[in-house]
Design an enzyme around this catalytic site. Structure first.
Site, mmCIF file in Angstrom:
data_model
loop_
_atom_site.group_PDB
_atom_site.id
_atom_site.type_symbol
_atom_site.label_atom_id
_atom_site.label_comp_id
_atom_site.label_asym_id
_atom_site.label_seq_id
_atom_site.Cartn_x
_atom_site.Cartn_y
_atom_site.Cartn_z
ATOM 1 N N TYR A 185 1.582 8.009 -3.454
ATOM 2 C CA TYR A 185 1.753 9.189 -3.210
ATOM 3 C C TYR A 185 2.662 8.885 -2.262
ATOM 4 O O TYR A 185 3.084 7.519 -1.532
ATOM 5 C CB TYR A 185 0.394 9.324 -1.947
ATOM 6 C CG TYR A 185 0.389 10.429 -0.977
ATOM 7 C CD1 TYR A 185 0.741 11.580 -0.810
ATOM 8 C CD2 TYR A 185 0.828 10.919 0.734
ATOM 9 C CE1 TYR A 185 0.473 12.846 -0.253
ATOM 10 C CE2 TYR A 185 1.213 11.441 1.560
ATOM 11 C CZ TYR A 185 0.900 13.002 0.340
ATOM 12 O OH TYR A 185 1.162 13.925 1.571
ATOM 13 N N ASP A 195 8.215 2.238 -1.913
ATOM 14 C CA ASP A 195 7.748 3.278 -0.947
ATOM 15 C C ASP A 195 7.047 2.410 0.216
ATOM 16 O O ASP A 195 6.170 1.854 -0.451
ATOM 17 C CB ASP A 195 7.487 4.326 -1.366
ATOM 18 C CG ASP A 195 6.257 5.054 -0.560
ATOM 19 O OD1 ASP A 195 5.996 4.682 0.942
ATOM 20 O OD2 ASP A 195 5.408 6.385 -0.833
ATOM 21 N N LYS A 243 5.579 5.040 9.874
ATOM 22 C CA LYS A 243 4.997 4.056 10.143
ATOM 23 C C LYS A 243 5.264 3.763 11.053
ATOM 24 O O LYS A 243 5.671 3.541 12.838
ATOM 25 C CB LYS A 243 3.882 4.266 9.418
ATOM 26 C CG LYS A 243 3.339 4.806 8.265
ATOM 27 C CD LYS A 243 2.625 5.046 7.864
ATOM 28 C CE LYS A 243 1.912 5.618 6.549
ATOM 29 N NZ LYS A 243 1.585 7.046 7.488
HETATM 30 N N1 HOZ Z 1 -1.537 11.704 4.267
HETATM 31 C C1 HOZ Z 1 -1.654 10.326 5.394
HETATM 32 C C2 HOZ Z 1 -2.591 9.043 4.565
HETATM 33 N N2 HOZ Z 1 -1.822 8.819 3.686
HETATM 34 C C3 HOZ Z 1 -3.250 11.364 6.598
HETATM 35 C C4 HOZ Z 1 -2.560 12.154 7.811
HETATM 36 C C5 HOZ Z 1 -3.321 12.001 8.230
HETATM 37 O O1 HOZ Z 1 -4.291 13.430 8.053
HETATM 38 O O2 HOZ Z 1 -3.012 12.627 9.156
#
Ligand code: HOZ
Length: 434
Positions: free
Chosen positions: A149, A244, A272
């Protein structure tokens, strides 16, 4: 160990109201608990390794706001730094001195980064890096891996992980076919599949982009030869290798997964941790490539809040904390204890389980394994995962509400926290059918 009365009345009230106000009641899909059932817990505050919900229940938190909280939530030094800088303003929309400081720290730490551009999220970072790879190579196709992702930009929503995998969605409506036509996919850890794509399109592939350790299909480790092979193939065919490291940057090691595996990509995306819990992203790489980014070069990308003093300061303080001796050893110790404990409880109780971890990142699948790619990850018993998740929640353990998300530990997690978690896991697993 189940709380005598696990009362979540206020969480339920707030979430019911939220569902009338926001799609699915949330601002991001995975947190809605759709794949694990039940209603999500509404958080009131977080501190260290813990989260408290609006009903006053405390949880040992293994989500860590999806990665940023590596020093523990609301670290006092980070909060103090944010409060101090906020006195000077929250956003300038003009250069600020803290951008230089964080840029220098990132450049010094991450082997592939000679220059960096700050943005506001991991999605933005990946969008920028990909546009840059296309601009630099003059090519359009990209290769991504099934279950990886890279944020929710159109061209990445092909066989994507995270929420797309969690909710079992097909490629998203609203994404033009013309955009995803340039996105080629291959199974993770399958070098031959990538070699075949390069053989088919020797001069059309701009970039190979991947999570160097997968966290969005559950936790999946790369085989080192896979990373070595990708480096060789991209060089041979004149494509860029993009790591990534939004999840793995400053988590696997201070210099990211690339420092750990000793493979230097051409471009890297971050997010992050470098924002210390505030919205941030970044992409960076070789100077000759980065010089294409506007205004140094013609590739356009911009952002009103990019490089704002709050996010920069939280990032600087977080990276300072991560430079202290023994930090990554501590993460490794705590996390291995957790996953080894889980594995042995599952083995003892006869539940097929396949665990993995590296530094402060981990995962487990309810399957015998091994799990080297998304297809294998999907063999996990997701029904069992849901019941396990619920049981753990009721016992004060907050795990990612999806089989297809990695877990995160922090420097605030203690051995006692791990012991409590394992005791809860034993209780829950004892009640589940094999
Ligand atoms: N896409 C985020 C984890 N890979 C989730 C973020 C969220 O739902 O806060």
């Amino acid at each position: 160990m189940v709380a005598t009365v696990w009362n979540t009345t206020e969480s339920q009230r707030i979430f019911n109201e939220a569902q009338q106000l926001m799609p699915g009641g949330v601002s991001s899909p995975v947190r809605a608990f759709k794949s694990v059932g039940g209603q999500p817990i509404v958080f009131e505050r977080v501190q260290g390794a813990y989260a408290w919900d609006v009903d006053g229940n405390r949880y040992i938190d293994y989500v860590g706001t999806w990665g940023p909280a590596i020093c523990g939530h609301a670290h006092p030094e980070v909060i103090e730094a944010i409060c101090a800088v906020a006195q000077q303003g929250t956003s300038f929309g003009a250069p600020c001195r803290w951008e230089n400081v964080l840029a220098e720290m990132v450049i010094a730490a991450v082997p592939s980064i000679e220059m960096v551009r700050f943005v506001n999220s991991g999605t933005e970072a990946c969008m920028g890096a990909l546009r840059l790879a296309r601009a630099f190579t003059g090519r359009e196709k990209i290769i991504k891996f099934e279950g990886c992702y890279h944020g929710h930009a159109d061209m990445f929503l092909v066989k994507a992980g995270s929420g797309v995998a969690t909710l079992g969605l097909p490629d998203s409506p609203g994404v033009p076919k013309s955009v995803t036509a340039a996105t080629l996919t291959a199974p993770y850890n399958d070098l031959q599949a990538v070699a075949d794509l390069f053989a088919q399109y020797p001069e059309a592939i701009a970039a190979v982009v991947l999570e160097p350790v997968v966290g969005n299909a559950g936790f999946i480790l790369p085989e080192r030869e896979f990373l070595v092979g990708l480096r060789e193939l991209t060089q041979r065919y004149g494509a860029l290798l993009v790591f990534d490291e939004v999840m793995t940057g400053f988590r696997i090691r201070y210099g990211g997964a690339q420092a750990y595996f000793g493979i230097t990509p051409d471009l890297t995306t971050l997010g992050k941790i470098i924002g210390g819990g505030l919205p941030v992203g970044a992409y960076g790489g070789r100077k000759d490539i980065m010089q294409m980014v506007a205004p140094a070069g013609p590739m356009y990308q911009a952002g009103t809040l990019s490089g704002n003093p709050l996010a920069m300061t939280a990032g600087i303080k977080t990276l300072e904390l991560l430079q202290r001796p023994g930090v990554y050893e501590q993460l490794e110790r705590v996390t291995s204890r957790l996953v080894q404990g889980l594995q042995s409880i599952a083995d003892e109780l006869g539940h097929p389980m396949c665990t993995g971890s590296l530094s402060g990142m981990f995962g487990f699948f309810f399957t015998q394994g091994p799990v080297h790619n998304y297809e294998q990850a999907k063999t996990s018993d997701v029904q069992k995962f849901s019941r396990f998740h619920r049981g753990m929640l009721e016992r004060g353990i907050y795990l990612a509400p999806s089989q297809f998300e990695a877990g995160f530990t922090s420097l605030a997690h203690t051995e006692a926290d791990i012991d409590q978690t394992l005791a809860a896991a034993r209780e829950v697993l004892s009640t589940l059918p094999r």
